[in-house]
Structure formats: C-alpha cells, structure tokens
Design a protein around this motif. Structure first.
Motif, PDB file in Angstrom:
ATOM      1  N   ALA A 298      -2.755  13.710  -9.669  1.00 20.39           N
ATOM      2  CA  ALA A 298      -1.953  14.511  -8.394  1.00 20.39           C
ATOM      3  C   ALA A 298      -1.140  14.156  -9.762  1.00 20.39           C
ATOM      4  CB  ALA A 298      -1.909  13.413  -7.316  1.00 20.39           C
ATOM      5  N   PRO A 299       0.141  14.909  -9.349  1.00 15.84           N
ATOM      6  CA  PRO A 299       1.280  15.050 -10.322  1.00 15.84           C
ATOM      7  C   PRO A 299       1.750  13.967  -9.578  1.00 15.84           C
ATOM      8  CG  PRO A 299       1.797  17.016  -8.043  1.00 15.84           C
ATOM      9  CD  PRO A 299      -0.413  15.830  -8.664  1.00 15.84           C
ATOM     10  N   ARG A 300       3.116  13.485 -10.588  1.00 18.46           N
ATOM     11  CA  ARG A 300       3.701  12.404 -10.564  1.00 18.46           C
ATOM     12  C   ARG A 300       4.718  12.111  -9.561  1.00 18.46           C
ATOM     13  NH1 ARG A 300       6.162   9.924 -16.119  1.00 18.46           N
ATOM     14  NH2 ARG A 300       7.586   8.195 -15.298  1.00 18.46           N
ATOM     15  N   PRO A 301       5.112  11.591  -8.651  1.00 13.72           N
ATOM     16  CA  PRO A 301       6.231  11.541  -8.199  1.00 13.72           C
ATOM     17  C   PRO A 301       7.595  11.002  -8.141  1.00 13.72           C
ATOM     18  CG  PRO A 301       4.805   9.763  -7.409  1.00 13.72           C
ATOM     19  CD  PRO A 301       3.855  10.492  -8.366  1.00 13.72           C
ATOM     20  N   GLU A 302       8.754  12.014  -7.945  1.00  9.08           N
ATOM     21  CA  GLU A 302       9.829  12.545  -8.442  1.00  9.08           C
ATOM     22  C   GLU A 302      10.342  11.097  -7.905  1.00  9.08           C
ATOM     23  OE1 GLU A 302      12.224  15.395  -8.264  1.00  9.08           O
ATOM     24  OE2 GLU A 302      10.379  16.618  -8.356  1.00  9.08           O
ATOM     25  N   VAL A 303      11.366  10.611  -8.490  1.00  7.56           N
ATOM     26  CA  VAL A 303      12.334   9.018  -7.584  1.00  7.56           C
ATOM     27  C   VAL A 303      13.402   9.379  -7.708  1.00  7.56           C
ATOM     28  CG1 VAL A 303      12.196   6.730  -8.065  1.00  7.56           C
ATOM     29  CG2 VAL A 303      10.337   7.513  -8.650  1.00  7.56           C
ATOM     30  N   LEU A 304      13.918   9.382  -6.361  1.00  5.45           N
ATOM     31  CA  LEU A 304      15.743  10.067  -6.334  1.00  5.45           C
ATOM     32  C   LEU A 304      16.352   9.045  -5.480  1.00  5.45           C
ATOM     33  CD1 LEU A 304      13.433  12.857  -4.708  1.00  5.45           C
ATOM     34  CD2 LEU A 304      16.122  13.209  -6.363  1.00  5.45           C
ATOM     35  N   LEU A 305      17.705   8.485  -5.029  1.00  2.00           N
ATOM     36  CA  LEU A 305      18.596   7.847  -5.352  1.00  2.00           C
ATOM     37  C   LEU A 305      18.937   8.958  -4.083  1.00  2.00           C
ATOM     38  CD1 LEU A 305      20.133   6.918  -8.302  1.00  2.00           C
ATOM     39  CD2 LEU A 305      18.797   5.519  -6.837  1.00  2.00           C
ATOM     40  N   CYS A 306      19.469   8.230  -2.732  1.00  2.00           N
ATOM     41  CA  CYS A 306      19.849   9.274  -1.917  1.00  2.00           C
ATOM     42  C   CYS A 306      20.544   7.755  -0.894  1.00  2.00           C
ATOM     43  CB  CYS A 306      19.038   9.364  -0.412  1.00  2.00           C
ATOM     44  SG  CYS A 306      18.946  10.117   0.449  1.00  2.00           S
TER      45      CYS A 306
ATOM     46  N   ASP B  63       8.450   3.277 -14.178  1.00  2.00           N
ATOM     47  CA  ASP B  63       7.846   2.679 -15.525  1.00  2.00           C
ATOM     48  C   ASP B  63       6.789   2.318 -14.541  1.00  2.00           C
ATOM     49  OD1 ASP B  63      10.109   2.148 -17.176  1.00  2.00           O
ATOM     50  OD2 ASP B  63      10.898   0.106 -16.341  1.00  2.00           O
ATOM     51  N   MET B  64       6.752   1.641 -13.438  1.00  2.00           N
ATOM     52  CA  MET B  64       5.670   1.863 -12.838  1.00  2.00           C
ATOM     53  C   MET B  64       4.346   3.258 -12.682  1.00  2.00           C
ATOM     54  SD  MET B  64       4.986  -1.494 -11.194  1.00  2.00           S
ATOM     55  CE  MET B  64       4.404  -1.458  -9.588  1.00  2.00           C
TER      56      MET B  64
ATOM     57  N   GLY C 237       0.628  -1.267   0.053  1.00  2.00           N
ATOM     58  CA  GLY C 237       0.224  -0.212   0.276  1.00  2.00           C
ATOM     59  C   GLY C 237       1.113   1.399  -0.402  1.00  2.00           C
ATOM     60  N   LEU C 238       2.214   1.395  -0.746  1.00  3.03           N
ATOM     61  CA  LEU C 238       3.084   2.352  -0.054  1.00  3.03           C
ATOM     62  C   LEU C 238       3.031   3.192  -1.642  1.00  3.03           C
ATOM     63  CD1 LEU C 238       5.904   0.719   1.400  1.00  3.03           C
ATOM     64  CD2 LEU C 238       4.732   2.550   2.316  1.00  3.03           C
ATOM     65  N   MET C 239       3.024   2.327  -2.864  1.00  2.00           N
ATOM     66  CA  MET C 239       2.812   3.300  -4.064  1.00  2.00           C
ATOM     67  C   MET C 239       1.776   4.287  -3.906  1.00  2.00           C
ATOM     68  SD  MET C 239       5.104   1.619  -6.037  1.00  2.00           S
ATOM     69  CE  MET C 239       4.523   2.090  -6.918  1.00  2.00           C
ATOM     70  N   GLU C 240      -0.066   4.118  -3.604  1.00  2.00           N
ATOM     71  CA  GLU C 240      -0.822   5.118  -3.671  1.00  2.00           C
ATOM     72  C   GLU C 240       0.084   6.080  -2.790  1.00  2.00           C
ATOM     73  OE1 GLU C 240      -1.088   1.724  -2.424  1.00  2.00           O
ATOM     74  OE2 GLU C 240      -1.725   0.932  -4.387  1.00  2.00           O
ATOM     75  N   VAL C 241       0.842   6.058  -1.282  1.00  2.00           N
ATOM     76  CA  VAL C 241       0.693   7.461  -1.037  1.00  2.00           C
ATOM     77  C   VAL C 241       1.708   8.302  -1.011  1.00  2.00           C
ATOM     78  CG1 VAL C 241      -0.946   6.329   1.213  1.00  2.00           C
ATOM     79  CG2 VAL C 241       1.771   6.270   0.743  1.00  2.00           C
ATOM     80  N   ALA C 242       2.303   7.881  -1.526  1.00  2.00           N
ATOM     81  CA  ALA C 242       3.644   8.805  -1.778  1.00  2.00           C
ATOM     82  C   ALA C 242       3.931   9.771  -2.787  1.00  2.00           C
ATOM     83  CB  ALA C 242       4.799   7.951  -2.325  1.00  2.00           C
TER      84      ALA C 242
ATOM     85  N   ARG D 169       0.506   4.430 -14.063  1.00  2.00           N
ATOM     86  CA  ARG D 169      -0.297   5.314 -13.851  1.00  2.00           C
ATOM     87  C   ARG D 169      -1.389   6.311 -14.001  1.00  2.00           C
ATOM     88  NH1 ARG D 169      -0.270   5.400  -7.435  1.00  2.00           N
ATOM     89  NH2 ARG D 169       1.042   7.424  -8.076  1.00  2.00           N
ATOM     90  N   ARG D 170      -1.961   6.309 -14.266  1.00  2.00           N
ATOM     91  CA  ARG D 170      -3.087   7.961 -14.798  1.00  2.00           C
ATOM     92  C   ARG D 170      -3.944   7.986 -13.347  1.00  2.00           C
ATOM     93  NH1 ARG D 170      -6.954   6.652 -18.759  1.00  2.00           N
ATOM     94  NH2 ARG D 170      -4.359   6.158 -20.441  1.00  2.00           N
ATOM     95  N   ALA D 171      -2.944   9.575 -12.949  1.00  2.00           N
ATOM     96  CA  ALA D 171      -3.611  10.327 -11.430  1.00  2.00           C
ATOM     97  C   ALA D 171      -3.837  10.763 -11.701  1.00  2.00           C
ATOM     98  CB  ALA D 171      -2.415   9.502 -10.241  1.00  2.00           C
TER      99      ALA D 171
END
Ligand SMILES: Nc1nc2c(ncn2[C@@H]2O[C@H](COP(=O)(O)OP(=O)(O)OP(=O)(O)O)[C@@H](O)[C@H]2O)c(=O)[nH]1
Ligand SMILES: [Mg+2]
Lengths: 133, 328
Positions: B226-234, B217-218, B190-195, B222-224
């Motif tokens: 909300a704006p598309r979440p960024e994915v950052l390396l850290c 890719d995932m 359930g983590l994808m939806e809340v990010a 998704r058609r949402a």
C-alpha cells in the motif's frame, strides 16, 4: 436475552453543574443500561434530536436552573410532534413539589426531588420503560 | 418475498417505507434492529443493499482520549461546510461488569451537531465476539443507504474488534498523541498496520514533532504494497490542521480509487462480513453452551486433558450433524 435499555441523560437550560447528572448516568450504566450522555446547556430541540437519532427508550433530564416549567413541557411537546410518545420521560433536580406533580400531569412519568437515591431512579426505569424496537 | 404478510413482514415494510422517505427516526430504528439482532435485520440489510456503496467511509481509531471525537467533529464540520451530508457512528466499550455503557462521544461532537443534518449514533460494543464488527459495519451500511455522503466511524483503538471496525472503512485514520506513548506502543496495539493516515493530535503539547518524526522513520522501514501513510500534525480542539487532515483523506481516497485498492478493500469488507455471519450462524446452530460446558466439566473431572476434551467435543458435534442427515 433482552437487550440493554438505552437512556439519554441530558441537562436542558443554562445551569453549569452536571455532577448530579453524571452520577445518575454512571449508576444507570452500573445497572446494565446504555447511557447516552449529552452534556450541558442543551436546548429542548437538541435533546429531542438526540433522542430520535439514538433511538432511546428513556429520557432523563436534570435541571437546576429554575427554568423547568418552561423547558420541560417543551421537550414533552417536541417528542409528541416527532411521534416519540413511547419514550419514558423522567426528570429530576430542584423542582418544588407542586410543580413536580404538575409536570407529572403533563406527560412526565416521574419527577424526582433532590436527594433521591440513584437506585430508585434505576428501579423506576426498569419497571416502567418499554422496549419498542 | 414468498412469506405471508405477517406482523413481522409488515413491520419491515413499514420501516423500509419510512427509511426510504428519509425519516431520521426510521434510520435510528433500523440501526437498533441491527444492533439487537432483530429477526428481520438480515432482510432489512438485504433490502437496502442496492443503495449501499455511494458514501465515503472514514474510520477513526486510536488510544482513549487521543481526541478522536474532537477530530471527527472537525471533519464533520469541514465536510458539512463543503455541502456534504455527514453521518457518524461512535463506538464505546460496554462495561464487562454490568453490561451497561456510558456513551459520551456526543458531548465532543457538539459543534458539528449544531449544524443541521449531521446524524450521530452512539453504540456500545456489547462485548460480543465479532458482534461489534457486524453491528457497526451494518450501521455504516445503513447510513450509506440512507444517503449520507460522508460516513465516519469512531472506535477506541484497544482490542482487535474495535480496530477491525475502523479498518473496515475505505480510509482508516489513526490518531495518536505525544502522551499516548511512542510508535512502538502503537505497533503493539496493532494500530500501525491499519493506518492509511496518521494524525498526531494535541500538537500544542510537547513531543508532537518527535512522535511525527518517529512514525515517519518507522514507516520508512516498512516495505508495504500500500502507499505510505502521511503523518500529519493537528490541534483538533483549536480547529488547527483539521482541513489538512480532510484533504489528506481525500487525496488517499483518490489514489486508492485510481489504483483499484479501494475496490479491493470494499470486496474484502463484504467477504469479512460473510465470513463472520457464517461463523456466527454455525455457532448459533451448533454451540449449545450449557451442554458443552457440562460435557467438558465431566471429562475434565475424569482427568482428561483439555485438548483431548476439545477434540472429542468437535467429533461428537460432527457426528450429531451426520446422524441428522448431514448439514442442512
Ligand atoms: N491540548 C489539546 N487537547 C485536545 C485536543 N483535541 C482534543 N483535546 C482534548 O482531549 C480530550 C479528549 O478528547 P476526545 O475528543 O473526547 O477524545 P477521544 O479520543 O474521542 O476519547 P475517547 O472516545 O474517550 O477515547 C478532551 O478533553 C479534548 O478537549 C488538542 O488538539 N489539544
Ligand atoms: Mg470519543
């Protein structure tokens, strides 16, 4: 239903062993307490800051480095300064008998010697801690 | 207030006076009141409500050991260095066996704690249904009202209650690592939806870039609304990429504020709070554990079916209310 007791377990000073402190922390957790573990090398100031922020009922300090007569009274004094006298203060570690009694005269509710059963520490806390909030 | 000046109301007045004077000990006790469902905790929250809403809230969640506390420590230092005051709440699970908890997040927040003015509160979830969300969100309200400009909430991303707490922030960061499994597992949890933002931490370990690509890719599928979440390396431990995470959070806030999404989220947070409190209030009024247990056990022993027993119990509770002259 009464709330769980909150206990800070900390290690003042420079010794690098926290196995004993972790064993005590786990045993208090198993007796239904919420244990805030603060890790190694804490200064008296950091310990008292943490106790205040976390609103604990009990502080248990483990000290093996030999600097207990210097650091433990400092914790006690800082607690008094912050108005945290209601906190039950206990300690354990390698502390000679006469110094243990001296610390008990100076505000420590109990100083446990090496080889104390963890159950005895939990018992002591259950009987002596006061829930103030 | 029309109540007489009893010991209880003066305890509340005393606490509020110290809270408003900026005493850390009063903030700590206020959070305890909320956690322990002190009879005056509702009045306390009402009293500080006018001061709530000035802080930025960031929720950080993800699997155990992903590096959430290490990242939160880095964010706290980043914002601290920028002159912003920071308050943190870290939630860990209560042991279902003993009711106790081992709260160890402070250890990893060491570097931030050596900066003066950072406040950290460790909370156990106390295993209650919905109770965690009430207590942790109220704790965040108290940090907000106390005057912290940045409020960070860390929860372990296992279990809906924990995820809900992080999701009740203004911005929700989900921390994953190459070792915490693939994006399908994150989705199942359930983590994808809340990010609003993904952080792939431990980027010093193999597989980080692959996970990043996979997440992107995932998200692309998704058609949402909300704006598309960024994915950052850290690499939180080495303090690499933390400033970029902070900047991404700030970008997202600004966008959500401009679009009205932030306002909507805050309204939803208040609404969810009312709903939980109503459910809890009804439970406290109507749910008499022992009576219901006994009635259910009797009916089941007579061979009645579980669903039938439940319907009858609901009916008899409602009849009880009507006999007493309807709902209060
Ligand atoms: N290799 C590597 N290890 C890291 C990194 N960030 C954190 N760690 C380590 O990962 C372990 C867990 O870090 P925490 O920050 O406690 O993780 P957490 O998600 O808060 O853990 P819980 O609260 O117990 O769920 C620690 O040993 C950290 O030192 C990183 O960027 N790279
Ligand atoms: Mg953590």
């Amino acid at each position: 239903m009464s709330r769980p007791l909150r206990v800070l377990v900390g290690k003042p000073g420079l010794d690098g062993h926290d196995r004993g402190a972790k064993v005590v922390a786990a045993s208090l957790r198993d007796r239904g307490m919420e244990v805030i573990y603060t890790g190694l090398h804490r200064t008296p100031q950091q310990i008292v800051d943490a106790a205040e922020q976390e609103d604990v009922d009990v502080i248990g300090l483990s000290i093996l480095s030999g600097s207990h007569m210097e650091l433990l009274p400092q914790v006690r004094a800082l607690l008094a300064e912050r108005g945290l006298d209601h906190v039950l203060l206990i300690a354990g570690g390698i502390i000679p008998e006469d110094e243990a009694r001296e610390l008990e005269r100076r505000g420590y509710a109990r100083v446990f010697g090496p080889g104390t059963a963890t159950g005895d520490i939990a018992d002591f806390i259950e009987h002596n801690a006061r829930r103030t909030s | 207030m029309t109540a007489p000046l009893t010991a209880a109301t003066s305890a509340l007045e005393d606490l509020l006076a110290e809270f408003r004077a900026g005493k850390v000990g009063a903030l700590a006790r206020a959070i305890s009141w909320v956690e322990n469902r002190h009879p005056q905790s509702g009045a306390l929250l009402d009293a500080v409500y006018p001061q709530v809403g000035r802080a930025w809230r960031t929720g950080v969640t993800g699997p155990p050991g992903a590096g959430k506390s290490t990242l939160v420590d880095g964010l706290a230092r980043h914002w601290g260095a920028a002159g912003r005051s920071v308050g943190l709440v870290a939630v860990d699970p209560t042991s279902p066996f003993s009711g106790g908890a081992l709260l160890g997040d402070r250890v990893r927040m060491d570097r931030a704690l050596s900066q003066t003015g950072v406040y950290v509160r460790s909370m156990a979830n106390r295993g209650s249904l919905g109770g965690l969300s009430l207590a942790a969100v109220a704790a965040a309200d108290l940090l907000d009202a106390f005057g912290f400009q940045e409020v960070l909430l860390e929860t372990v991303g296992v279990g809906q209650a924990e995820i809900d707490v992080a999701a009740a922030a203004d911005t929700t960061v989900v921390v994953l690592t190459p070792a915490s499994g693939d994006s399908v597992q994150a989705m199942k949890a359930g983590l994808m939806e809340v990010a609003d933002l993904f952080v792939v931490n431990k980027a010093d370990t193999p597989g980080a870039e692959r996970l990043q690509t996979e997440l992107e890719d995932m998200l692309g599928l998704r058609r949402a609304a909300a704006p598309r979440p960024e994915v950052l390396l850290c690499r939180a431990l080495a303090d690499q990429g933390v400033a970029e995470v902070a900047q991404a959070i700030e970008r997202r806030r600004a966008a959500d504020q401009a679009s009205g999404r932030l306002e909507a989220r805050r309204r939803a947070r208040d609404l969810a709070r009312v709903r939980r409190l109503v459910v809890e209030g009804l439970r406290a009024e109507l749910w008499h554990e022992q009576e219901i247990q006994e009635a259910a056990a009797r009916a089941l022993a007579h061979g009645e079916r579980p669903d039938e027993v439940a319907r009858k119990l609901v009916r008899s509770i409602l009849e009880g209310i009507q006999r007493n002259g309807g709902p209060a």
